[in-house]
Design an enzyme around this catalytic site. Structure first.
Site, PDB file in Angstrom:
ATOM      1  CB  CYS A 119     -46.334 -19.272   5.622  1.00 24.23           C
ATOM      2  SG  CYS A 119     -45.713 -19.693   3.997  1.00 24.23           S
ATOM      3  N   GLY A 128     -23.118 -10.397  27.189  1.00 18.93           N
ATOM      4  CA  GLY A 128     -23.334 -11.154  25.954  1.00 18.93           C
ATOM      5  C   GLY A 128     -23.527 -10.178  24.810  1.00 18.93           C
ATOM      6  CD  GLU A 146     -23.243 -14.372  34.592  1.00 15.70           C
ATOM      7  OE1 GLU A 146     -24.415 -14.082  34.282  1.00 15.70           O
ATOM      8  OE2 GLU A 146     -22.961 -15.200  35.466  1.00 15.70           O
ATOM      9  CE1 TYR A 156     -37.047 -11.880  23.379  1.00 12.77           C
ATOM     10  CE2 TYR A 156     -35.313 -11.603  21.750  1.00 12.77           C
ATOM     11  CZ  TYR A 156     -35.859 -12.295  22.799  1.00 12.77           C
ATOM     12  OH  TYR A 156     -35.214 -13.402  23.292  1.00 12.77           O
TER      13      TYR A 156
HETATM   14  C1  LIG Z   1     -28.624 -13.934  29.039  1.00 13.78           C
HETATM   15  C2  LIG Z   1     -27.728 -13.886  30.225  1.00 13.78           C
HETATM   16  C3  LIG Z   1     -26.599 -13.054  30.210  1.00 13.78           C
HETATM   17  C4  LIG Z   1     -26.233 -12.162  29.046  1.00 13.78           C
HETATM   18  O1  LIG Z   1     -27.133 -11.121  28.869  1.00 13.78           O
HETATM   19  P1  LIG Z   1     -26.792  -9.948  27.828  1.00 13.78           P
HETATM   20  O2  LIG Z   1     -27.974  -9.062  27.903  1.00 13.78           O
HETATM   21  O3  LIG Z   1     -26.623 -10.576  26.505  1.00 13.78           O
HETATM   22  O4  LIG Z   1     -25.561  -9.271  28.319  1.00 13.78           O
HETATM   23  C5  LIG Z   1     -25.793 -13.074  31.325  1.00 13.78           C
HETATM   24  N1  LIG Z   1     -26.061 -13.856  32.400  1.00 13.78           N
HETATM   25  C6  LIG Z   1     -27.145 -14.656  32.453  1.00 13.78           C
HETATM   26  C7  LIG Z   1     -27.377 -15.495  33.645  1.00 13.78           C
HETATM   27  C8  LIG Z   1     -28.011 -14.700  31.359  1.00 13.78           C
HETATM   28  O5  LIG Z   1     -29.095 -15.482  31.410  1.00 13.78           O
END
Ligand SMILES: *Cc1c(COP(=O)(O)O)cnc(C)c1O
Length: 423
Positions: free
Chosen positions: A344, A275, A273, A316
């Site tokens: 602001c 991102g 997964e 962050y």
């Molecule tokens: C946020 C998230 C991701 C993606 O994380 P990245 O750091 O962007 O790769 C994958 N799986 C789950 C369950 C998430 O909450």
């Protein structure tokens, strides 16, 4: 590696000068590069070419429809955490049978919708959620494939706000409690537990926490199989970090070696997964300098993007490189400035005491590595318009989210029924 480079002194997205887009759509705007998205997807998928692997893009990193479509066209699945993301993934061309529904608080309505869509798998994060899912699926007369997300209690060594795999975090079920959860799932109607899932955090710059989590997961798969569960898939989450300041970080191929070492011989399909890794370096936020202000103690470069457009620095303490769209001369001096937005809030600061070459009013700046957790986190705070998004491909560019008008924005509210509309 990305496709934002200076060509003849002008910063380009692939073959398009970013200044041309600024002239046409105004600032601020996000700009994404198709070639960079494609390259990152290929580097990641090729690292697992010798395995049965499915890459489910984590839509929360960048939910623009055109970005989702770019990745879907390469064969990506999707990892979604809300009904809205699920609808976007489907609209972006991701088939339901390549979608994983994650998240610690899916509502009953969201679960029902996901079941109706026929998603590949729902990842369950608690016993109450398991029971709700079972009841909803059984009520529909279907059996849903589920994963159970475990919390391996490892320190991801990343920013605490994006760390998700420690015992004190809200995510997942403790690894030690997982056999009981699987036994419970196996006894319930409407659900078929086929997968163990883990996701320990984001922007991991060290592979050891992954190794620890995946090793825990592999041991658990052995234990669950011994108890008679058929585990077909393991879902290894996302989290691989990307360079925000040109530092050298583990590559997808190094990550793949850790994955294969820990879970490669389980005979399971591997689900990922990612991102940030796919989209982070594929986007920039372009902004114009409104004023250069000589403060008492510091020089402030005030730009027309603000924390509502890109939250990461405020939320962050994130670092983003900043480059002028016009390349400075080789020998240009640098001096420390604070690059700030108009909102602001003192936290509306993109860079503190950053050594930059001279910047003047009207200059255009690119805030780099803004493709992940940028536009998706934007708000209209200070009643500012949401930032438009542009996708580039070669020498073409297209507006993939238009800047709203103030009329659009004002229409969102209405007066209460008892308030006089005539003034
Ligand atoms: C946020 C998230 C991701 C993606 O994380 P990245 O750091 O962007 O790769 C994958 N799986 C789950 C369950 C998430 O909450």
């Amino acid at each position: 590696m990305n496709h934002f480079q200076y060509i003849d002194g002008a910063l380009h997205a692939e073959d398009v000068p970013l200044a041309d887009i600024a002239a046409a759509v105004g600032t601020p705007f996000y700009c994404y590069s198709t070639a960079t998205l494609e390259r990152h997807y290929k580097v990641f998928s090729e690292a697992f070419a010798d395995h049965d692997a499915l890459i489910c893009y984590a839509v929360k990193a960048n939910a623009n429809l055109a970005v989702i479509r770019t990745l879907a066209d390469l064969g990506a699945g999707a990892d979604v955490v809300s009904e809205g993301e699920l609808r976007k993934a489907l609209a972006g061309g991701v088939p339901a049978d390549r979608i994983v529904f994650s998240g610690v608080g899916k509502t009953h309505a969201e679960i029902a919708y996901a079941l109706d869509c026929g998603v590949m798998q729902l990842n369950v994060e608690s016993i109450p959620e398991l029971e709700a899912l079972s009841a909803i699926a059984a009520g529909k007369g279907i059996t849903a494939s589920i994963g159970i997300r475990i919390n391996p209690d490892v320190d991801a060594r990343t920013h605490e706000k994006i760390s998700t795999g420690k015992a004190e975090n809200k995510f997942g079920i403790a690894a030690a409690a997982a056999p009981e959860a699987f036994a419970r799932a196996a006894a319930l109607p409407g659900v078929r537990p086929v997968s163990v899932a883990v996701h320990i955090g984001s922007q991991l710059t060290d592979l050891e926490p992954f190794r620890a989590a995946f090793t825990t997961l592999a041991a658990l798969v052995g234990e669950l199989r011994a108890q008679g569960h058929e585990i077909e898939r393991v879902d290894l989450g996302g989290g691989l970090g990307i360079p925000y300041r040109e530092e050298s970080l583990p590559l997808p191929i190094d990550y793949a070696a850790v994955v294969k070492g820990a879970v490669g011989n389980l005979g399971c399909q591997l689900v990922f997964e990612p991102g940030r890794m796919l989209v982070g370096n594929a986007g920039v936020l372009v902004s114009r300098v409104i004023y250069v202000k000589e403060g008492e103690a510091k020089r402030f470069v005030i730009v027309d993007a603000a924390m509502n457009d890109l939250m990461r620095p405020a939320m962050y303490d994130a670092w983003h490189d900043i480059k002028p769209l016009n390349a400075p001369p080789q020998d240009a001096p640098v001096a420390p400035v604070d690059v700030v937005g108009p909102a602001c809030e003192t936290s509306d600061t993109f860079a503190r005491q950053r050594n930059l070459t001279p910047i003047r009013e009207g200059d255009l700046l690119a805030i780099l590595t803004a493709g992940a957790y940028g536009a998706v986190m934007a708000s209209t705070y200070n009643v500012r318009l949401l930032t438009p998004e542009i996708l580039v491909r070669g020498s073409k560019w297209s507006i993939v989210r238009a800047r709203p008008s103030y009329e659009d924005l004002l229409r969102q509210d209405s007066l209460a029924t008892w308030q006089d509309r005539s003034i």
